[in-house]
Design an enzyme around this catalytic site. Structure first.
Site, PDB file in Angstrom:
ATOM      1  N   HIS A 131       1.240  -0.814  -0.297  1.00 29.99           N
ATOM      2  CA  HIS A 131      -0.145   0.040   0.210  1.00 29.99           C
ATOM      3  C   HIS A 131       1.197   1.530  -0.006  1.00 29.99           C
ATOM      4  CE1 HIS A 131      -4.155  -2.567   0.484  1.00 29.99           C
ATOM      5  NE2 HIS A 131      -2.744  -2.931   1.338  1.00 29.99           N
ATOM      6  N   ASN A 176      -9.879  -3.075   2.837  1.00 28.17           N
ATOM      7  CA  ASN A 176      -9.737  -2.557   1.117  1.00 28.17           C
ATOM      8  C   ASN A 176     -11.452  -2.776   0.217  1.00 28.17           C
ATOM      9  OD1 ASN A 176      -6.972  -3.558   1.282  1.00 28.17           O
ATOM     10  ND2 ASN A 176      -7.783  -5.500   1.619  1.00 28.17           N
ATOM     11  N   TYR A 236       0.977  -4.630  11.649  1.00 25.84           N
ATOM     12  CA  TYR A 236       0.685  -2.758  11.230  1.00 25.84           C
ATOM     13  C   TYR A 236       1.556  -2.265  11.779  1.00 25.84           C
ATOM     14  CZ  TYR A 236      -2.210  -3.674   7.444  1.00 25.84           C
ATOM     15  OH  TYR A 236      -2.365  -4.596   5.885  1.00 25.84           O
TER      16      TYR A 236
END
Length: 494
Positions: free
Chosen positions: A55, A127, A337
């Site tokens: 991303h 998404n 993350y």
């Protein structure tokens, strides 16, 4: 000129000349003592930070979440109560491309949201598709390697992609969506967003419900064909950034209708599919989407680097009333993350303004690189450990969520056992009209250019298991696009 601020060094000293280096004579060499030049060059060398592993190319804007429905019986989250309005940040992105990639490439799009609630930041990192390519996070690095560049050629490899997909039937649902019209939205405003994972709600009574989040575009769905996307790339590589930025700049604020699917906690024992499987959807007939509000984007960032590139979204950021689930990929992302942000942005990435909560923050973390909040955030320098007798921050038992039901023996279970990877794809394929099917077939054929025959045949077997028309359509498209003819089906394909 007298009204303009004075240029200074980063230490605050005034700069008398910002045009010329300090030299020995007009033609002489640069002097090492020219600290203004050294500082300027040193800062330029450090302007870039590591791009996101995935991303990397993204576009974003600020806005608000307004709750118009009533789901208070399911969740105690204040930001989801009727009438609540919460400021937020959205970042859209491609998955595979680097920062310099073209916006209009066929790819899954990231749909990451950060809500600045009164109870802390809540991040929903999803998404534009309700499913993904994997159901076990152990395979995520392998999958991403197939989407990135070949270590020898430094080129994208269609062979790597289809080899992995053909050996991983759980990817078929997402592959079908990616190769359909939905794989190339015209702009970020003309696509849906999904939390994708299964999360949970919990209420004041300690009851838990499973939940999926949906964001349905109010601008309508608009997609490009491969040829149309290539034509746009020939004119601009920044089509998404341009469309989003100028729509907001011109007062054309994009909106999404917010919906949730809610499943009673014990229903997981009777569904014919695993509700925590990221490759599956919940049928709307079984769990109808409930409209709860509107998401609107209405303000562009003042500085892209500071507010979009520095933005850090993590599924680990939740608030009371919202919880996790046994979704394996979600469980891994809870760690990965935040860890990626510590590497990319630094230990104290949450102190970067765009990532800061809008509510008071108190904790016992201390020191570390780029600590800018005075060492500790307890309100008392003597309260740098816990428990303490100096009125340091204390735990809040009322924020404790109800127990999460789990069972089973610890083992490395084969995630493909007991999972049907074709039935939901078959249902999706059945929804396509003839034009959509034709474009699906041709998109797949185009993406298979140069792929070895045995890999193609192995993938065609998966298509056939979905529906004979799926396999036949792709096979004919391969013949039309590449003159492909299968001499024999290899052992690998069988």
């Amino acid at each position: 000129m007298t009204d303009r601020p004075t240029i200074t060094t980063t230490a605050g000293a005034p700069v008398p000349d910002n045009q010329n280096s300090l030299t020995a004579g007009p033609r002489g060499g640069i002097m090492l003592q020219d600290y203004q030049l050294i500082e300027k060059l040193a800062h330029q060398n450090r302007e870039r930070i590591p791009e996101r592993v995935v991303h990397a190319k993204g576009w974003g804007a600020f806005g608000s979440l307004k709750i118009t429905g009533d789901i208070s019986q399911y969740t105690r989250a204040k930001c989801l109560q009727p009438g609540a309005e919460t400021p937020m940040l959205a970042r859209f992105s491609t998955v595979a491309g680097e920062q310099g990639a073209a916006d209009h490439e066929r790819d899954v799009r990231g749909f990451a949201l950060k809500f600045y609630t009164d109870e802390g930041n809540w991040d929903l990192v999803g998404n534009n598709t309700p499913v993904f390519f994997i159901r076990d996070p152990y395979k995520f690095p392998d999958f991403i390697h197939t989407q990135k560049r070949h270590p020898k050629t430094n080129l994208r490899s269609a062979t790597a992609m289809w080899d992995y997909w053909s050996l991983s039937p759980e990817s078929l649902h997402q592959v079908t969506i990616l190769m359909s019209d939905r794989g190339l939205p015209q702009t970020p405003m003309h696509m849906n967003g999904y939390g994708s994972h299964t999360y949970s709600f919990w209420n004041d009574a300690g009851e838990r419900y499973w939940v999926k989040f949906h964001f349905k575009t109010q601008q309508g769905h608009k997609f490009f064909t491969n040829e149309e996307g290539e034509a746009v790339i020939g004119k601009t590589r920044e089509g998404y950034q341009e469309s989003l930025f100028y729509a907001i700049e011109n007062g054309e604020f994009p909106r999404w209708t917010v919906q949730v699917q809610i499943m009673p906690e014990l229903d997981v024992e009777k569904t014919p599919y695993n509700p925590f499987d990221l490759t599956k959807v919940w049928p709307h007939a079984d769990y109808p989407p409930v409209e709860i509000g509107v998401l609107e984007l209405n303000r562009n960032p003042e500085n892209y680097f500071a507010e979009i590139e520095n933005a850090a979204f993590s599924p680990s950021n939740i608030v009371p009333g919202i919880g996790f689930s046994p979704d394996k990929v979600l469980q891994a992302r809870i760690f990965s993350y935040a860890d990626a942000h510590r590497y990319r942005l630094g230990t104290h990435y949450e102190h970067i303004p765009v990532n800061q909560p809008r509510c008071p923050v108190h904790h016992y973390h201390r020191d570390g690189q780029m600590n800018t909040y005075g060492g500790i955030r307890t309100g008392n320098p003597d309260a740098y450990y816990e428990p303490n007798s100096f009125n340091g921050p204390a735990e809040q038992p009322l924020a404790k969520e109800p127990p999460l039901r789990i069972d089973g023996d610890m083992s490395r279970y084969d995630h493909r056992v007991g999972n049907d990877d074709y039935v939901q794809v078959r249902a999706l394929f059945g929804l396509f009209d003839e034009g959509q099917k034709s474009r699906l077939f041709s998109n797949i054929a185009a993406a298979m250019g140069g792929v070895p025959g045995e890999i193609i045949e192995r993938q065609l077997i998966h298509f056939a298991r979905v529906h004979p028309e799926y396999e036949a359509g792709v096979r004919q498209a391969l013949k039309t696009a590449h003159g492909y003819e299968a001499d024999t089906i290899s052992t690998a394909a069988e």
